[in-house]
Design a protein around this motif. Structure first.
Motif, PDB file in Angstrom:
ATOM      1  N   TRP A   1      56.201  -9.842   9.137  1.00  0.00           N
ATOM      2  CA  TRP A   1      54.892  -9.819   9.786  1.00  0.00           C
ATOM      3  C   TRP A   1      54.357  -8.405   9.778  1.00  0.00           C
ATOM      4  O   TRP A   1      55.059  -7.452  10.106  1.00  0.00           O
ATOM      5  CB  TRP A   1      55.005 -10.365  11.208  1.00  0.00           C
ATOM      6  N   HIS A   2      53.078  -8.269   9.382  1.00  0.00           N
ATOM      7  CA  HIS A   2      52.488  -6.943   9.247  1.00  0.00           C
ATOM      8  C   HIS A   2      50.968  -7.015   9.433  1.00  0.00           C
ATOM      9  O   HIS A   2      50.377  -8.094   9.402  1.00  0.00           O
ATOM     10  CB  HIS A   2      52.809  -6.359   7.874  1.00  0.00           C
ATOM     11  N   LYS A   3      50.359  -5.846   9.609  1.00  0.00           N
ATOM     12  CA  LYS A   3      48.901  -5.767   9.662  1.00  0.00           C
ATOM     13  C   LYS A   3      48.473  -4.376   9.222  1.00  0.00           C
ATOM     14  O   LYS A   3      49.219  -3.404   9.358  1.00  0.00           O
ATOM     15  CB  LYS A   3      48.367  -6.062  11.057  1.00  0.00           C
TER      16      LYS A   3
ATOM     17  N   GLU B   1      58.568  -9.903  14.599  1.00  0.00           N
ATOM     18  CA  GLU B   1      58.242 -11.330  14.537  1.00  0.00           C
ATOM     19  C   GLU B   1      56.745 -11.509  14.722  1.00  0.00           C
ATOM     20  O   GLU B   1      56.037 -10.570  15.091  1.00  0.00           O
ATOM     21  CB  GLU B   1      58.991 -12.104  15.622  1.00  0.00           C
ATOM     22  N   VAL B   2      56.261 -12.728  14.469  1.00  0.00           N
ATOM     23  CA  VAL B   2      54.842 -13.012  14.659  1.00  0.00           C
ATOM     24  C   VAL B   2      54.466 -12.764  16.121  1.00  0.00           C
ATOM     25  O   VAL B   2      55.217 -13.090  17.027  1.00  0.00           O
ATOM     26  CB  VAL B   2      54.483 -14.455  14.228  1.00  0.00           C
TER      27      VAL B   2
ATOM     28  N   SER C   1      57.387 -11.925   3.778  1.00  0.00           N
ATOM     29  CA  SER C   1      57.716 -12.720   4.956  1.00  0.00           C
ATOM     30  C   SER C   1      57.780 -11.881   6.236  1.00  0.00           C
ATOM     31  O   SER C   1      57.871 -12.423   7.328  1.00  0.00           O
ATOM     32  CB  SER C   1      59.050 -13.445   4.755  1.00  0.00           C
TER      33      SER C   1
END
Length: 71
Positions: A48-50, A23-24, A46
């Motif tokens: 959440w990633h980085k 999740e965020v 959709s």
């Protein structure tokens, strides 16, 4: 979304993974992909990633992201 890693060389000790979370602002990583040369993978935008930076100096992490919109 599709990601292709374009760097000609990568070593695991250089870090630089793309991380995916539950999740965020979540702290639980559900998947981590190192930027191995020529690897392409797809995922839902959709999620959440980085993208993490390399852990060593003077190393460039080259990524091409392609987003496909379906209606």
């Amino acid at each position: 979304t599709y990601i292709i890693y374009l760097n000609p060389e990568w070593r695991p000790e250089w870090g630089g993974a793309t991380q995916f979370f539950t999740e965020v602002n979540g702290e639980q990583i559900i998947h981590e992909q190192l930027p191995e040369p020529g690897v392409m993978f797809g995922y839902s935008g959709s999620i959440w990633h980085k993208g993490c930076g390399p852990s060593v100096p003077n190393v460039l992490r080259v990524t091409l992201a392609i987003q496909i919109i379906t209606e």
